[in-house]
Design a protein around this motif. Structure first.
Motif, PDB file in Angstrom:
ATOM      1  N   ALA A 103      10.543  18.366  14.847  1.00 14.00           N
ATOM      2  CA  ALA A 103      10.842  18.883  16.184  1.00 14.00           C
ATOM      3  C   ALA A 103      10.628  20.380  16.270  1.00 14.00           C
ATOM      4  N   ASP A 104      10.904  21.102  15.203  1.00 11.35           N
ATOM      5  CA  ASP A 104      10.748  22.555  15.227  1.00 11.35           C
ATOM      6  C   ASP A 104       9.359  23.007  14.777  1.00 11.35           C
ATOM      7  N   GLY A 105       8.482  22.056  14.454  1.00  9.91           N
ATOM      8  CA  GLY A 105       7.125  22.400  14.056  1.00  9.91           C
ATOM      9  C   GLY A 105       6.998  22.925  12.643  1.00  9.91           C
ATOM     10  N   LYS A 106       8.089  22.901  11.893  1.00 16.75           N
ATOM     11  CA  LYS A 106       8.044  23.435  10.528  1.00 16.75           C
ATOM     12  C   LYS A 106       7.234  22.528   9.605  1.00 16.75           C
ATOM     13  N   ILE A 107       7.311  21.225   9.854  1.00 18.07           N
ATOM     14  CA  ILE A 107       6.576  20.265   9.037  1.00 18.07           C
ATOM     15  C   ILE A 107       5.504  19.596   9.883  1.00 18.07           C
ATOM     16  N   CYS A 108       4.297  19.577   9.368  1.00 20.95           N
ATOM     17  CA  CYS A 108       3.218  18.769   9.951  1.00 20.95           C
ATOM     18  C   CYS A 108       2.789  17.764   8.900  1.00 20.95           C
ATOM     19  N   GLY A 109       2.856  16.493   9.233  1.00 24.32           N
ATOM     20  CA  GLY A 109       2.397  15.455   8.318  1.00 24.32           C
ATOM     21  C   GLY A 109       1.114  14.830   8.836  1.00 24.32           C
ATOM     22  N   ILE A 110       0.154  14.642   7.956  1.00 26.83           N
ATOM     23  CA  ILE A 110      -1.112  14.008   8.334  1.00 26.83           C
ATOM     24  C   ILE A 110      -1.363  12.807   7.441  1.00 26.83           C
ATOM     25  N   VAL A 111      -1.656  11.686   8.067  1.00 28.08           N
ATOM     26  CA  VAL A 111      -2.066  10.471   7.363  1.00 28.08           C
ATOM     27  C   VAL A 111      -3.564  10.311   7.538  1.00 28.08           C
ATOM     28  N   ASP A 112      -4.275  10.082   6.437  1.00 27.01           N
ATOM     29  CA  ASP A 112      -5.725   9.958   6.534  1.00 27.01           C
ATOM     30  C   ASP A 112      -6.245   9.000   5.461  1.00 27.01           C
ATOM     31  N   PHE A 113      -7.385   8.361   5.789  1.00 24.08           N
ATOM     32  CA  PHE A 113      -8.021   7.413   4.876  1.00 24.08           C
ATOM     33  C   PHE A 113      -8.620   8.063   3.625  1.00 24.08           C
ATOM     34  N   ALA A 114      -8.765   9.385   3.597  1.00 29.60           N
ATOM     35  CA  ALA A 114      -9.485  10.060   2.511  1.00 29.60           C
ATOM     36  C   ALA A 114      -9.092   9.491   1.151  1.00 29.60           C
ATOM     37  N   HIS A 115     -10.089   9.000   0.407  1.00 28.97           N
ATOM     38  CA  HIS A 115      -9.774   8.325  -0.856  1.00 28.97           C
ATOM     39  C   HIS A 115     -10.843   8.533  -1.930  1.00 28.97           C
ATOM     40  N   ASN A 116     -11.820   9.404  -1.669  1.00 30.72           N
ATOM     41  CA  ASN A 116     -12.823   9.705  -2.691  1.00 30.72           C
ATOM     42  C   ASN A 116     -13.166  11.189  -2.643  1.00 30.72           C
ATOM     43  N   ARG A 117     -14.005  11.634  -3.563  1.00 29.53           N
ATOM     44  CA  ARG A 117     -14.276  13.061  -3.682  1.00 29.53           C
ATOM     45  C   ARG A 117     -14.786  13.664  -2.379  1.00 29.53           C
ATOM     46  N   LEU A 118     -15.789  13.029  -1.778  1.00 29.44           N
ATOM     47  CA  LEU A 118     -16.388  13.578  -0.573  1.00 29.44           C
ATOM     48  C   LEU A 118     -15.365  13.694   0.552  1.00 29.44           C
ATOM     49  N   SER A 119     -14.561  12.656   0.747  1.00 27.90           N
ATOM     50  CA  SER A 119     -13.580  12.698   1.835  1.00 27.90           C
ATOM     51  C   SER A 119     -12.453  13.683   1.542  1.00 27.90           C
ATOM     52  N   PHE A 120     -12.042  13.827   0.276  1.00 31.29           N
ATOM     53  CA  PHE A 120     -11.040  14.831  -0.081  1.00 31.29           C
ATOM     54  C   PHE A 120     -11.567  16.240   0.206  1.00 31.29           C
ATOM     55  N   GLU A 121     -12.795  16.506  -0.192  1.00 31.83           N
ATOM     56  CA  GLU A 121     -13.370  17.823   0.042  1.00 31.83           C
ATOM     57  C   GLU A 121     -13.416  18.152   1.529  1.00 31.83           C
ATOM     58  N   LYS A 122     -13.882  17.201   2.345  1.00 35.62           N
ATOM     59  CA  LYS A 122     -13.982  17.427   3.783  1.00 35.62           C
ATOM     60  C   LYS A 122     -12.602  17.629   4.398  1.00 35.62           C
ATOM     61  N   LEU A 123     -11.632  16.852   3.954  1.00 37.70           N
ATOM     62  CA  LEU A 123     -10.303  16.946   4.547  1.00 37.70           C
ATOM     63  C   LEU A 123      -9.635  18.278   4.210  1.00 37.70           C
ATOM     64  N   PHE A 124      -9.684  18.692   2.945  1.00 32.07           N
ATOM     65  CA  PHE A 124      -9.057  19.970   2.582  1.00 32.07           C
ATOM     66  C   PHE A 124      -9.759  21.136   3.281  1.00 32.07           C
ATOM     67  N   ASP A 125     -11.084  21.053   3.442  1.00 32.77           N
ATOM     68  CA  ASP A 125     -11.790  22.082   4.203  1.00 32.77           C
ATOM     69  C   ASP A 125     -11.232  22.173   5.622  1.00 32.77           C
ATOM     70  N   ALA A 126     -11.017  21.019   6.240  1.00 33.39           N
ATOM     71  CA  ALA A 126     -10.489  20.991   7.610  1.00 33.39           C
ATOM     72  C   ALA A 126      -9.076  21.559   7.672  1.00 33.39           C
ATOM     73  N   ILE A 127      -8.255  21.248   6.691  1.00 33.87           N
ATOM     74  CA  ILE A 127      -6.873  21.730   6.688  1.00 33.87           C
ATOM     75  C   ILE A 127      -6.843  23.257   6.623  1.00 33.87           C
ATOM     76  N   PHE A 128      -7.623  23.831   5.727  1.00 32.59           N
ATOM     77  CA  PHE A 128      -7.614  25.286   5.590  1.00 32.59           C
ATOM     78  C   PHE A 128      -8.201  25.973   6.826  1.00 32.59           C
ATOM     79  N   GLU A 129      -9.188  25.369   7.447  1.00 35.44           N
ATOM     80  CA  GLU A 129      -9.838  25.992   8.596  1.00 35.44           C
ATOM     81  C   GLU A 129      -9.062  25.786   9.890  1.00 35.44           C
ATOM     82  N   GLU A 130      -8.497  24.602  10.079  1.00 36.18           N
ATOM     83  CA  GLU A 130      -7.922  24.238  11.365  1.00 36.18           C
ATOM     84  C   GLU A 130      -6.400  24.331  11.422  1.00 36.18           C
ATOM     85  N   TYR A 131      -5.739  24.518  10.281  1.00 38.77           N
ATOM     86  CA  TYR A 131      -4.270  24.580  10.259  1.00 38.77           C
ATOM     87  C   TYR A 131      -3.798  25.793   9.442  1.00 38.77           C
ATOM     88  N   PRO A 132      -4.274  26.979   9.756  1.00 41.18           N
ATOM     89  CA  PRO A 132      -3.933  28.147   8.936  1.00 41.18           C
ATOM     90  C   PRO A 132      -2.457  28.517   8.970  1.00 41.18           C
TER      91      PRO A 132
END
Length: 512
Positions: free
Chosen positions: A348-377
């Protein structure tokens, strides 16, 4: 239904039949087809499938009413039971399934999607486009065969595997034809291609998303070449190939795509036929321009994560090939949410953001972490919860362990389809790689407990914290031992954990 005479003729014509044991003399009809002894009913033709097949399965099938079987070797059975002995069981299953369900390559039109990551999202995007188009024409929604669910015009069921075995696959397609569905979008796994589940199918459009090393194990693909070659074989069954110009190994993919009747390229590459440019990221959505010889239009996505642009572009390229109106493509992408893909849950206070995602291999992990650092600073801490499967894709343990360790502040390693392997053994192997790059971690076998621990740790942080629950998305089954068991989705686990958090944070869900 198929008669014994037709069965023999078809197997002979395809060069598959070696012998017939106790051949029926009266043109017996087989009214059911199955490779699972638990689903056998009277007058079933039973398929003795797989390396794990045991003679007891055939005995169980006979007890339940099976009247004939197909196998590569003969078995001791009652004399009244016919046996069709073939030289290639996998090919025979595909051939017989297509004949039994009277496969028609034109109805419905099939779109096959393969790639290391993004198949599910692309399939949902494309189905949404097709559904809007067909609704405008006064026709029913289209079919889907995916990791999440299957829809054939009659049944809408949870899926337990990406691409079903051939008998199930052809039954779904048969039901779609019977229901008057114009198109069916399906995910095509490397296993389905290698083991001939889709052998008899023709794809009006075959989409190749991307490729990276995955599924390397004695039970899957012996090496990357085996995996890559299996993926590329989809083009031999495709009338139109849609190829991602931004993929690794693009030159080899483009060469293989020549086997299709026509090729359409897509991506950010300036030479792509369907070109993506001018990408803008706002707080809650992404927009981009798509240019081709038919239009130059702006599109927006209903999900965050810039990696989803690749999936959207694949769907747009297929829509372009199929003649879907542009406004249907735009509306579908702007409104479609894929269960288990970048699902957001906030305190409710925005302190925690939880994301559920299918990422389960190297390529998808790399893409997801890139997105997290770029889009959720604004989220300074990252806690990751994930696991690795048992008995397959052994390379993931090292690759995902290292990636999670490099980009997370803490990692919880937990269960994810252990199969016949010990969960503790899998977790300890992954742990070594997480700790190798200096990240602290814990092994908690119960996925529910692991997610709860992550939420409790996040609540105790002074800074805004991101929780990533990765690997399973909206999957509803866990493969433990020889069986698949119903299991809560990661979205359910995360939302429940946030609700019950000791800090009494109320849940705000954002399903973008």
């Amino acid at each position: 239904m198929i008669t014994s005479n037709n069965l023999k003729r078809i197997l002979q014509q395809r060069g598959l039949l070696r012998a017939v044991i106790s051949e029926p003399s009266d043109g017996t009809s087989f009214c059911h087809l199955s490779c699972d002894s638990r689903s056998v009913v009277p007058d079933t033709l039973f398929l003795c499938k797989g390396n794990a097949f045991r003679p007891e399965y055939l005995q169980d099938a006979i007890h339940c009413g099976c009247t004939a079987y197909i196998s590569e070797v003969p078995y001791e059975v009652p004399q009244k039971i016919s046996g069709y002995i073939v030289n290639d069981m996998r090919k025979a299953i595909a051939v017989v399934s297509a004949a039994f369900f009277e496969y028609d390559p034109d109805h419905p039109a099939l779109i096959g999607i393969t790639g290391t990551k993004g198949k599910t999202t692309t399939a949902w995007y494309l189905k949404a486009m097709l559904d809007l188009w067909q609704a405008e024409l006064g026709k029913p929604q289209t079919g889907l065969i995916s990791t999440v669910l299957n829809y054939d015009g009659i049944h809408r069921t949870d899926s337990s595997m990406t691409t079903p075995e051939a008998p199930t696959l052809h039954e779904l397609i048969f039901n779609a034809k019977k229901s008057g569905l114009s198109h069916m979008t399906m995910e095509v796994s490397s296993q389905a291609l290698k083991y001939k589940r889709v052998q008899e199918l023709k794809f009006q459009v075959g989409i190749f998303l991307n490729i990276s090393e995955d599924h390397i194990s004695p039970q899957e693909h012996e090496d990357f070449e085996d995996y890559f070659s299996a993926k590329l074989s989809i083009f031999r069954q495709s009338q139109i190939a849609c190829v991602n110009m931004d993929s690794d190994y693009q030159e080899r993919i483009l060469k293989a795509a020549r086997k299709s009747g026509r090729m359409i390229t897509f991506g950010r590459h300036p030479q792509a036929n369907v070109h993506c440019c001018d990408i803008l990221t706002a707080h809650d959505h992404i927009t981009f321009r798509v240019e081709c010889d038919h239009f130059s239009e702006r599109f927006s996505l209903n999900m965050r994560g810039k990696f989803n642009i690749e999936n959207a572009m694949a769907a747009i390229a297929a829509g372009y090939a199929l003649g879907i109106p542009v406004h249907c493509m735009q509306e579908a992408l702007a409104s479609t949410h894929v269960p288990g893909r970048m699902e957001h849950f906030f305190s409710a206070d925005g302190k925690i953001c939880g994301i559920v995602d299918f990422a389960h291999n190297r390529l998808s992990f790399e893409k997801l972490f890139d997105a997290i650092f770029e889009e959720y600073p604004e989220y300074k801490k990252i806690i990751t919860v994930f696991g690795c499967p048992g008995g397959k894709a052994f390379n993931r343990r090292r690759e995902l362990g290292i990636l999670a360790g490099l980009f997370s502040d803490y990692v919880y390693i937990t269960i994810d389809d252990p199969g016949m392997e010990s969960q503790e053994t899998i977790s300890e192997e992954v742990r070594r790689y997480v700790e190798m790059v200096g990240c602290a971690c814990s092994c908690i076998s119960d996925r529910k407990d692991a997610v709860r621990a992550a939420v409790a740790m996040a609540a105790a942080q002074r800074e805004k914290t991101m929780i990533l629950v990765l690997g399973r998305g909206s999957e509803k089954y866990q493969k433990i031992g020889n069986h698949s068991y119903r299991y809560p989705t990661d979205s359910d686990l995360l939302s429940d954990a946030l609700r019950s958090c000791p800090c009494s944070l109320s849940l705000a869900s954002d399903a973008r």
